[in-house]
Design an enzyme around this catalytic site. Structure first.
Site, PDB file in Angstrom:
ATOM      1  N   LYS A  72       0.842  -1.205   0.000  1.00 32.40           N
ATOM      2  CA  LYS A  72       0.000   0.000   0.000  1.00 32.40           C
ATOM      3  C   LYS A  72       0.884   1.265   0.000  1.00 32.40           C
ATOM      4  O   LYS A  72       0.654   2.202  -0.765  1.00 32.40           O
ATOM      5  CB  LYS A  72      -0.897   0.028   1.239  1.00 32.40           C
ATOM      6  CG  LYS A  72      -1.861  -1.147   1.333  1.00 32.40           C
ATOM      7  CD  LYS A  72      -3.098  -0.887   0.486  1.00 32.40           C
ATOM      8  CE  LYS A  72      -4.196  -1.908   0.753  1.00 32.40           C
ATOM      9  NZ  LYS A  72      -3.848  -3.309   0.354  1.00 32.40           N
ATOM     10  N   SER A 179      -4.000  26.198  15.268  1.00 33.62           N
ATOM     11  CA  SER A 179      -3.578  26.404  13.879  1.00 33.62           C
ATOM     12  C   SER A 179      -3.411  27.892  13.554  1.00 33.62           C
ATOM     13  O   SER A 179      -2.581  28.255  12.724  1.00 33.62           O
ATOM     14  CB  SER A 179      -4.594  25.769  12.940  1.00 33.62           C
ATOM     15  OG  SER A 179      -5.900  26.153  13.308  1.00 33.62           O
ATOM     16  N   ARG A 182      -0.066  29.015  14.567  1.00 36.30           N
ATOM     17  CA  ARG A 182       0.933  28.382  13.700  1.00 36.30           C
ATOM     18  C   ARG A 182       0.921  28.971  12.291  1.00 36.30           C
ATOM     19  O   ARG A 182       1.618  28.485  11.396  1.00 36.30           O
ATOM     20  CB  ARG A 182       0.723  26.865  13.653  1.00 36.30           C
ATOM     21  CG  ARG A 182       0.883  26.165  15.005  1.00 36.30           C
ATOM     22  CD  ARG A 182       1.154  24.664  14.875  1.00 36.30           C
ATOM     23  NE  ARG A 182       0.226  23.979  13.993  1.00 36.30           N
ATOM     24  CZ  ARG A 182      -0.988  23.567  14.341  1.00 36.30           C
ATOM     25  NH1 ARG A 182      -1.428  23.781  15.573  1.00 36.30           N
ATOM     26  NH2 ARG A 182      -1.758  22.958  13.476  1.00 36.30           N
ATOM     27  N   GLY A 188      -9.685  25.128  11.737  1.00 36.46           N
ATOM     28  CA  GLY A 188     -10.850  24.286  12.028  1.00 36.46           C
ATOM     29  C   GLY A 188     -11.695  24.890  13.136  1.00 36.46           C
ATOM     30  O   GLY A 188     -12.917  24.749  13.151  1.00 36.46           O
ATOM     31  N   ASP A 189     -11.041  25.538  14.076  1.00 40.95           N
ATOM     32  CA  ASP A 189     -11.731  26.257  15.139  1.00 40.95           C
ATOM     33  C   ASP A 189     -10.798  27.365  15.594  1.00 40.95           C
ATOM     34  O   ASP A 189      -9.722  27.542  15.033  1.00 40.95           O
ATOM     35  CB  ASP A 189     -12.073  25.306  16.305  1.00 40.95           C
ATOM     36  CG  ASP A 189     -10.832  24.801  17.030  1.00 40.95           C
ATOM     37  OD1 ASP A 189      -9.703  25.120  16.598  1.00 40.95           O
ATOM     38  OD2 ASP A 189     -10.979  24.091  18.036  1.00 40.95           O
ATOM     39  N   ASP A 191      -8.849  28.639  19.078  1.00 37.64           N
ATOM     40  CA  ASP A 191      -8.504  28.196  20.424  1.00 37.64           C
ATOM     41  C   ASP A 191      -7.950  29.397  21.184  1.00 37.64           C
ATOM     42  O   ASP A 191      -6.765  29.696  21.071  1.00 37.64           O
ATOM     43  CB  ASP A 191      -7.434  27.096  20.354  1.00 37.64           C
ATOM     44  CG  ASP A 191      -7.845  25.942  19.452  1.00 37.64           C
ATOM     45  OD1 ASP A 191      -8.635  25.107  19.899  1.00 37.64           O
ATOM     46  OD2 ASP A 191      -7.377  25.883  18.279  1.00 37.64           O
TER      47      ASP A 191
END
Ligand code: DCP
Ligand code: MG
Ligand code: MN
Length: 336
Positions: A72, A179, A182, A188-189, A191
């Site tokens: 794989k 994120s 960074r 995505g949200d 924080d």
């Protein structure tokens, strides 16, 4: 010297691990735990492998990778594709299971239970399934909550939270971590980590802040509110900015005492991979690291801690890196 000077390394096989992660998700959805576990092991081995996989044998020699998994890995390395994954993606059952797994507050087990009860659409869930209050939010805001927001919007959300917090307690520090810190283009949200430099005025802010933001109509749905074992408080919810065509966004709010700020900043900035590497390094140096503190003199027997260790003061994020004897790494470089 027991101290490691190694930096957490970047993932040289990102394209491969990304596809294998999708396979894990599929196998979790189909309750194939054993396969999911095998793929996870392979992902771990690939992540810490220092170079790109360039032969089948190289893949086969990775820890925990047998001939079939090597096939794989090699298929992705060579062609950029994985036929088995494409098969999964075109299967209707798997599509439904993955859709259910993506409902906030549900996981693979819940998704399978729903499937077994005959539900096939989100409308089925909404009208016929017995949902927790979180899953109700997850179904109602399904599309919004799955979409990542542009970082500019995350910045706006940070500002709303910061200004509300400042109006409750002046001098408070409010920083969007994760994120956003960074430097990612999408989040995505959001924080948001809060603390107060005087070491005590962070107390009482949490509840007032959630209440204020709810009354303003900024927080629309609450998912989780926890006071963890230590002195940190964490809120998970949903917010929406004022204005037209706005979407609901996931927001986490974390309030910590100032003496835990250095470690909390490292933890909530992440990435999760980076945190895992740091914890791994800590273990090798007889230390331990979490969102509260860095401790030294930890004695372990296997996975069990015989001695809990002693807290090392870490007033700043930089001091955490110093104790690890590694160069400071800016947030933008902490994805692995
Ligand atoms: N975190 C962690 N381990 C986890 C979950 C989170 O160490 N299992 C830490 C590192 C994350 C930070 O908390 O960077 C915030 O968690 P998020 O889930 O919000 O992740 P990110 O902000 O990094 O990414 P996203 O843009 O998806 O929110
Ligand atoms: Mg985040
Ligand atoms: Mn988060």
């Amino acid at each position: 010297c027991a101290h490691s000077s190694k930096n957490p390394k970047p993932n040289m096989n990102q394209a491969i691990t990304a596809k294998l992660e999708e396979m894990v998700k599929n196998y979790e959805s189909t309750n194939d735990k054993w396969r999911a576990f095998g793929y996870q092991k392979a992902i771990q081995a690939l992540r810490s492998y220092p170079k790109q996989i360039s032969t089948w044998e190289e893949a086969r020699n990775l820890r925990g990778v047998g001939a079939k998994l090597a096939d794989k890995i090699w298929e992705i390395a060579e062609s950029g594709e994985l036929r088995k994954l494409n098969e999964f993606k075109s299967s209707d059952d798997i599509k439904i299971l993955n859709m259910f797994t993506d409902v906030w507050g549900a996981g693979p087990t819940t998704a399978r239970a729903w499937y077994q009860q005959g539900f096939r659409t989100l409308e089925d869930l909404r009208t016929k399934a017995k949902l927790t209050s979180q899953q109700k939010v997850g179904v109602r805001l399904y599309d919004d909550l799955l979409e990542r927001m542009p970082r500019s919007e995350a910045g706006e959300i940070e500002t709303v939270v910061r200004e509300a917090a400042e109006s409750i307690q002046s001098g408070i520090i409010a920083q969007a971590c994760g994120s956003y810190r960074r430097g990612k283009a999408t989040c995505g949200d959001v924080d948001v980590l809060l603390t107060h430099p005087d070491g005590k005025s962070h107390r009482g802010v949490f509840t007032k802040l959630i209440e204020k933001l709810t009354n303003e109509g900024f927080l629309t749905d609450h998912l989780v509110s926890i006071e963890d074992s230590g002195n940190q408080k964490k809120y998970l919810g949903v917010c929406i900015l004022k204005g037209e065509n706005r979407k609901h966004r996931r927001l986490d709010i974390i309030v910590v005492p100032y003496d835990e700020y250095g470690c909390a900043l490292v933890y909530f900035t992440g990435s999760a991979h980076f945190n895992r590497s740091l914890r791994h390094m800590a273990k090798k140096m007889n230390m331990s690291l979490n969102e509260h503190a860095l401790k030294y003199g930890v004695v372990r027997k296997g996975n069990e801690k015989i001695h809990e260790g002693t807290i090392i003061p870490t007033p700043t994020e930089k001091s955490v890196f110093e104790h690890f004897k590694i160069p400071y790494r800016p947030p933008e470089e902490r994805d692995h």
